[in-house]
Every structure is written in C-alpha cells, then in structure tokens.
Design a protein around this motif. Sequence first.
Motif, PDB file in Angstrom:
ATOM      1  N   VAL A  39      19.664   2.456  -6.066  1.00 56.76           N
ATOM      2  CA  VAL A  39      18.625   2.577  -5.048  1.00 56.76           C
ATOM      3  C   VAL A  39      17.243   2.587  -5.698  1.00 56.76           C
ATOM      4  N   SER A  40      17.065   3.388  -6.750  1.00 58.17           N
ATOM      5  CA  SER A  40      15.767   3.447  -7.442  1.00 58.17           C
ATOM      6  C   SER A  40      15.394   2.084  -7.996  1.00 58.17           C
ATOM      7  N   GLY A  41      16.347   1.440  -8.635  1.00 58.68           N
ATOM      8  CA  GLY A  41      16.087   0.110  -9.184  1.00 58.68           C
ATOM      9  C   GLY A  41      15.733  -0.885  -8.096  1.00 58.68           C
ATOM     10  N   SER A  42      16.428  -0.820  -6.980  1.00 63.30           N
ATOM     11  CA  SER A  42      16.161  -1.737  -5.869  1.00 63.30           C
ATOM     12  C   SER A  42      14.755  -1.544  -5.322  1.00 63.30           C
ATOM     13  N   ILE A  43      14.342  -0.293  -5.159  1.00 63.72           N
ATOM     14  CA  ILE A  43      12.994  -0.003  -4.647  1.00 63.72           C
ATOM     15  C   ILE A  43      11.947  -0.576  -5.601  1.00 63.72           C
ATOM     16  N   HIS A  44      12.149  -0.407  -6.892  1.00 63.65           N
ATOM     17  CA  HIS A  44      11.170  -0.910  -7.864  1.00 63.65           C
ATOM     18  C   HIS A  44      11.198  -2.437  -7.960  1.00 63.65           C
ATOM     19  N   VAL A  45      12.348  -3.048  -7.747  1.00 58.39           N
ATOM     20  CA  VAL A  45      12.423  -4.506  -7.676  1.00 58.39           C
ATOM     21  C   VAL A  45      11.612  -4.985  -6.475  1.00 58.39           C
ATOM     22  N   ILE A  46      11.767  -4.329  -5.335  1.00 53.13           N
ATOM     23  CA  ILE A  46      11.008  -4.674  -4.125  1.00 53.13           C
ATOM     24  C   ILE A  46       9.513  -4.539  -4.383  1.00 53.13           C
ATOM     25  N   LYS A  47       9.119  -3.425  -4.974  1.00 59.63           N
ATOM     26  CA  LYS A  47       7.701  -3.175  -5.271  1.00 59.63           C
ATOM     27  C   LYS A  47       7.143  -4.278  -6.184  1.00 59.63           C
ATOM     28  N   ASN A  48       7.873  -4.617  -7.218  1.00 61.34           N
ATOM     29  CA  ASN A  48       7.444  -5.653  -8.156  1.00 61.34           C
ATOM     30  C   ASN A  48       7.350  -7.015  -7.476  1.00 61.34           C
ATOM     31  N   TRP A  49       8.330  -7.321  -6.621  1.00 58.26           N
ATOM     32  CA  TRP A  49       8.342  -8.582  -5.878  1.00 58.26           C
ATOM     33  C   TRP A  49       7.099  -8.692  -4.996  1.00 58.26           C
ATOM     34  N   LEU A  50       6.760  -7.614  -4.297  1.00 56.28           N
ATOM     35  CA  LEU A  50       5.565  -7.612  -3.442  1.00 56.28           C
ATOM     36  C   LEU A  50       4.296  -7.784  -4.274  1.00 56.28           C
ATOM     37  N   GLU A  51       4.226  -7.066  -5.399  1.00 58.34           N
ATOM     38  CA  GLU A  51       3.045  -7.143  -6.269  1.00 58.34           C
ATOM     39  C   GLU A  51       2.892  -8.532  -6.899  1.00 58.34           C
ATOM     40  N   ASN A  52       4.007  -9.243  -7.076  1.00 58.07           N
ATOM     41  CA  ASN A  52       3.975 -10.596  -7.649  1.00 58.07           C
ATOM     42  C   ASN A  52       3.763 -11.667  -6.579  1.00 58.07           C
ATOM     43  N   GLY A  53       3.334 -11.263  -5.400  1.00 54.52           N
ATOM     44  CA  GLY A  53       3.044 -12.227  -4.345  1.00 54.52           C
ATOM     45  C   GLY A  53       4.281 -12.839  -3.722  1.00 54.52           C
ATOM     46  N   MET A  54       5.389 -12.123  -3.756  1.00 54.41           N
ATOM     47  CA  MET A  54       6.656 -12.590  -3.177  1.00 54.41           C
ATOM     48  C   MET A  54       6.988 -13.985  -3.699  1.00 54.41           C
ATOM     49  N   ASP A  55       7.070 -14.076  -5.030  1.00 47.05           N
ATOM     50  CA  ASP A  55       7.270 -15.349  -5.719  1.00 47.05           C
ATOM     51  C   ASP A  55       8.649 -15.972  -5.506  1.00 47.05           C
ATOM     52  N   LYS A  56       9.553 -15.253  -4.888  1.00 49.84           N
ATOM     53  CA  LYS A  56      10.869 -15.774  -4.515  1.00 49.84           C
ATOM     54  C   LYS A  56      11.070 -15.505  -3.027  1.00 49.84           C
ATOM     55  N   THR A  57      11.923 -16.280  -2.388  1.00 51.21           N
ATOM     56  CA  THR A  57      12.177 -16.074  -0.961  1.00 51.21           C
ATOM     57  C   THR A  57      12.983 -14.793  -0.755  1.00 51.21           C
ATOM     58  N   PRO A  58      12.959 -14.248   0.462  1.00 49.98           N
ATOM     59  CA  PRO A  58      13.810 -13.083   0.739  1.00 49.98           C
ATOM     60  C   PRO A  58      15.282 -13.358   0.433  1.00 49.98           C
ATOM     61  N   GLY A  59      15.751 -14.573   0.728  1.00 53.19           N
ATOM     62  CA  GLY A  59      17.145 -14.924   0.425  1.00 53.19           C
ATOM     63  C   GLY A  59      17.437 -14.919  -1.061  1.00 53.19           C
ATOM     64  N   ILE A  95       0.843  -1.207   0.000  1.00 56.20           N
ATOM     65  CA  ILE A  95       0.000   0.000   0.000  1.00 56.20           C
ATOM     66  C   ILE A  95       0.872   1.249   0.000  1.00 56.20           C
ATOM     67  N   LEU A  96       1.881   1.285   0.861  1.00 54.89           N
ATOM     68  CA  LEU A  96       2.729   2.476   0.972  1.00 54.89           C
ATOM     69  C   LEU A  96       3.573   2.721  -0.273  1.00 54.89           C
ATOM     70  N   LEU A  97       3.868   1.668  -1.027  1.00 54.70           N
ATOM     71  CA  LEU A  97       4.631   1.833  -2.278  1.00 54.70           C
ATOM     72  C   LEU A  97       3.729   2.017  -3.494  1.00 54.70           C
ATOM     73  N   SER A  98       2.417   1.979  -3.299  1.00 54.43           N
ATOM     74  CA  SER A  98       1.495   2.096  -4.429  1.00 54.43           C
ATOM     75  C   SER A  98       1.384   3.542  -4.907  1.00 54.43           C
ATOM     76  N   GLU A  99       0.756   3.701  -6.045  1.00 53.55           N
ATOM     77  CA  GLU A  99       0.539   5.033  -6.609  1.00 53.55           C
ATOM     78  C   GLU A  99      -0.520   5.804  -5.826  1.00 53.55           C
ATOM     79  N   ASN A 100      -1.218   5.141  -4.907  1.00 48.37           N
ATOM     80  CA  ASN A 100      -2.284   5.802  -4.158  1.00 48.37           C
ATOM     81  C   ASN A 100      -1.780   6.666  -3.008  1.00 48.37           C
ATOM     82  N   THR A 101      -0.495   6.566  -2.677  1.00 46.10           N
ATOM     83  CA  THR A 101       0.054   7.387  -1.604  1.00 46.10           C
ATOM     84  C   THR A 101       0.863   8.530  -2.211  1.00 46.10           C
TER      85      THR A 101
END
Length: 188
Positions: A150-170, A105-111
């Motif tokens: 940093v920008s790329g990392s944030i967007h990778v995180i956002k995409n990972w969350l939106e994809n249902g965390m399809d990979k482990t944190p590791g 939610i906090l990384l969405s376009e709604n905030t």
Amino acid sequence: MTSKMDRRKQYTRMVLKESLLKLLQEKSISSITIKEICETADINRSTYYAHYSNQYELLETIEEEFIEDLVATLGRYNFSKEEEALQMTEKLFDFLADRNGICKILLSENTDMYFLKKGMGITHEFIFKNWITDGTIDEETYEYINMFMVSGSIHVIKNWLENGMDKTPGEMAGILHHFINRGLSGVR
C-alpha cells in the motif's frame, strides 16, 4: 430565499477551498494564515469563521470530499477476484488522472498526513483486501506485506502525478498489478 442563501454558502465554501488549494501549491498548511486565505478568496474573516474554525478544518473538508468521491467512484465496481484487481487499479488511476491537480496538492508535503493515511486505507480496502486468500501467510506477516504494498503504491501514484502522468492509467495499473503479483522477479 433559502435556496439563494444555500447557493451563497456553497459559493463561499467553494472559493475558500480553491483559495486554500492555491496557497498549498506554494507553502505548507502550518504556515498558511486565515488572513491569506481570506485575501485570496476576497472574503472577510468573519465570513470565513462562519464556515470553518481554522485552516486545518478547511483542509480536512477538502480531503473528506475527495475521499468520499473516490470511495463512491470505486464503490460502483464490485471487483473481488485477483484478475479483477487490475480493473479496479485502472479505475483508481483513471479517477486520479481526472483529478490530478487536487491530488498532487493533497499528496504533497504541504498538507498533513491525514490524507496519505486515509488514502492508504482506501487502497487497502479496494485493491489489496482480497490479495492473499489461501491462508499460507500468518496475519501479522500479511499486515507487513500489505503495508509495504500500500505504501509503495501510494508513492508510485504520487510520483506518477508529479511526472505529469507520463504513462496512461492502464499502463500504470499494469505496472503496479504486475509488481504486486510477481514482485521484482517478474520485472525484466
């Protein structure tokens, strides 16, 4: 009597935060009204205004609490060497996985952009701060490279969350760490 009042205040603030987060799943902060927040929370407007002046202040409180929690969590570790950056990155992904609902939610376009900018600062502070230490790159170039990472990392995180965390944190930490240290030439 004071502790009862404190509990009531805490409960009211918790319900207001939950209500705003629920509304942010469907619409932008700029289109959410105090009336909607109060109806969702089943709290009257005067109670709302006793705690917050507007919806942006409530959102800022949610963001600040999330960021304080993140900084406190990452601050428990003292990873400074390059090989330890992978461990810190995994701790970051663990933290985000545990709080994936609010994070999405906090990384969405709604905030607003505040959370994204603050998140970029934290990512720099805890993961990339010691990335280049040999002095072969001038400071201005380093800032551009750092912003890119940093920008790329944030967007990778956002995409990972939106994809249902399809990979482990590791796994995610490994992907990010590998790319940061080897770039596209290291991806095969």
